[in-house]
Design an enzyme around this catalytic site. Structure first.
Site, short mmCIF file in Angstrom:
data_model
loop_
_atom_site.label_atom_id
_atom_site.label_comp_id
_atom_site.label_asym_id
_atom_site.label_seq_id
_atom_site.Cartn_x
_atom_site.Cartn_y
_atom_site.Cartn_z
N SER A 1 34.01 24.76 -34.25
CA SER A 1 34.24 26.21 -34.28
C SER A 1 35.67 26.59 -33.95
O SER A 1 36.12 27.67 -34.34
CB SER A 1 33.26 26.92 -33.35
OG SER A 1 33.27 26.33 -32.07
N HIS B 1 28.80 27.39 -38.46
CA HIS B 1 29.92 27.82 -39.31
C HIS B 1 29.86 27.24 -40.72
O HIS B 1 30.76 27.48 -41.53
CB HIS B 1 31.26 27.45 -38.66
CG HIS B 1 31.47 28.15 -37.36
ND1 HIS B 1 31.95 29.43 -37.27
CD2 HIS B 1 31.21 27.76 -36.08
CE1 HIS B 1 32.02 29.81 -36.01
NE2 HIS B 1 31.57 28.81 -35.26
N LYS C 1 26.83 34.87 -38.15
CA LYS C 1 28.13 34.56 -38.77
C LYS C 1 28.08 34.92 -40.25
O LYS C 1 28.19 36.09 -40.59
CB LYS C 1 28.49 33.13 -38.44
CG LYS C 1 28.87 33.07 -36.95
CD LYS C 1 28.91 31.76 -36.28
CE LYS C 1 29.27 31.97 -34.81
NZ LYS C 1 28.81 30.94 -33.93
C1 LIG Z 1 28.49 30.88 -32.45
C2 LIG Z 1 27.95 29.52 -32.20
C3 LIG Z 1 26.77 29.32 -31.48
C4 LIG Z 1 26.08 30.45 -30.77
O1 LIG Z 1 25.40 31.26 -31.64
P1 LIG Z 1 25.08 32.76 -31.19
O2 LIG Z 1 24.07 33.20 -32.16
O3 LIG Z 1 26.37 33.49 -31.30
O4 LIG Z 1 24.58 32.69 -29.78
C5 LIG Z 1 26.25 28.04 -31.39
N1 LIG Z 1 26.89 27.00 -31.95
C6 LIG Z 1 28.06 27.15 -32.61
C7 LIG Z 1 28.72 25.95 -33.21
C8 LIG Z 1 28.63 28.41 -32.75
O5 LIG Z 1 29.79 28.55 -33.37
#
Ligand SMILES: *Cc1c(COP(=O)(O)O)cnc(C)c1O
Length: 413
Positions: free
Chosen positions: A196, A224, A253
């Site tokens: 990320s 992602h 996302k």
């Molecule tokens: C954003 C993210 C999460 C957390 O997800 P949320 O729905 O925002 O709690 C978990 N793992 C990765 C790799 C992320 O980028």
């Protein structure tokens, strides 16, 4: 009655208030203090932030769906009809037909038998790791994994083996050792797909083969990659033709909504329904949100999704070639996450502030989100950015970097 007095001693003779104040001032001194900017209105590419207009280059809304009227309309329809709340956890009375329809659509889309909807990716990772692993088991994890995977692994009580980033040999060594030391243990390898803060992609195919050869299970967090990678947006695992036993992706996302899901076998999902505490003991998401996510998924999976991904990757290419032309050194990432590693927290903040003054929002990412000495600007591209906005960013970056370098040179004299 139990009251926390400001004068009550906490730990090494300091009151809670004193501890907090000291910790906060240390963070300020180290340029690690964080503040929230307030967004007025929608979270699209053009935003109003603290009363000013700016172009956002740090969101994870890769396909521009967070402000899509069709997605909002799907939520509105269910909101208007059924209201806001799911009223309880899914096992009590919170499981709605909208949730079920979304789970079925997600499972079908990623080509797995079942999916289970969680209220966030954080909750999914914590719930899954704690449910699957006991203290006699072994978790083998990439060192740059998302914080939720780290915390979930710790919470599980399993032996936590941290492997150097993307080091397949390191994973192999850890699995061999675990097999000798704990032959009865469940050995679970866990990795982000797209990292990320770096944007690089895990060596999914070698890891998957390795897990098969060593009798280990594989869990991939595709937060992602889902919606972004693969011909139809099914994510990094589809692109690399691997089928991890445990697949996690989020809805906040590329889908522009909120929540997450775990996909896998019928047994995996049934087991999580019995045992994943962050799911069992948490109110089910609003049904309207599930409806919105399903509408977003339909766009992602259709011809328009493919067009948006093409636009997204054209934007990534434009940004990278613009940076190359003016000597801004980016990493090797080929995904929409394009970090510019600066190093010091102070310089990263200064760059971010300069860009902000130019009407561009690029977040400064600092420890503990990234390792010390690797503070960075994390630029993210989306399908909704225009060529002109990307060119503006490249120009502003070039100016900010060169004025910072001059500043440093002067300061160093
Ligand atoms: C954003 C993210 C999460 C957390 O997800 P949320 O729905 O925002 O709690 C978990 N793992 C990765 C790799 C992320 O980028």
């Amino acid at each position: 009655m139990l009251a926390v007095s400001e004068a009550a001693p906490v730990g090494a003779g300091a009151t809670l208030q004193e501890r907090l104040a000291r910790a906060l001032s240390q963070l300020r001194d180290a340029d690690l203090y964080r503040v929230r900017r307030i967004v007025d209105g929608g979270h699209g590419v053009q935003m109003r932030v603290d009363g000013r207009r700016c172009v956002n280059f740090c969101s994870n809304d890769y396909l521009g769906l967070a402000t899509d009227p069709r997605v909002a309309e799907a939520a509105r329809r269910v909101l208007a009809r059924d209201g806001t709340g799911s009223s309880a956890s899914a096992l009590i009375c919170g499981h709605n037909r909208e949730h079920r329809a979304l789970e079925e659509a997600l499972a079908e889309f990623v080509g797995r038998p079942r999916a289970l909807l969680f209220s966030s990716g954080w909750a999914a990772n914590l719930g899954v790791l704690r449910a699957l692993l006991g203290k006699d088991d072994v978790l083998v994890a990439d060192e740059l994994n998302h914080a939720s995977l780290i915390d979930g692994g710790r919470l599980s009580g399993a032996r936590y083996v941290r492997v150097a980033h993307a080091d397949v040999q390191g994973f192999d060594d850890a699995l061999r050792l675990a097999l000798v030391e704990r032959p009865q243990a469940l050995r679970l390898v866990v990795t982000d797909s797209v990292f990320s803060m770096d944007g690089d992609v895990a060596p999914l195919l070698p890891l998957s083969r390795l897990c098969e050869a060593r009798g280990a299970a594989l869990m991939v967090d595709d937060a992602h990659g889902f919606g972004v990678l693969g011909a139809s947006g099914q994510g990094a695992c589809a692109l690399h033709v691997v089928q991890p036993q445990v697949y996690v992706a989020t809805l906040g996302k590329s889908l522009g909504c909120a929540g997450a899901f775990v996909a896998g076998s019928h047994e995996l999902i049934e087991y999580l329904v019995q045992r994943a505490r962050s799911w069992v003991f948490s109110t089910a998401p609003p049904p309207a949100l599930a409806a919105a996510a399903r509408a977003a998924l339909a766009i992602v999976a259709g011809a328009e999704g493919a067009e948006r991904r093409a636009r997204l990757f054209a934007n990534v290419a434009r940004f990278r070639s613009g940076c190359r032309q003016c000597g801004i050194a980016l990493g090797a990432s080929e995904t929409p996450i394009q970090p510019l590693i600066v190093g010091s927290e102070t310089a990263t903040l200064a760059l971010s502030r300069r860009l902000y003054d130019a009407g561009l929002w690029v977040a400064a990412i600092r420890p503990p989100t990234v390792p010390r000495g690797t503070s960075r600007l994390r630029v993210t591209l989306t399908a909704a950015h225009t060529d002109a906005q990307i060119d503006h960013l490249v120009d502003a970056l070039r100016e900010a970097v060169s004025s910072l370098q001059e500043g440093t040179a002067v300061a160093g004299n």
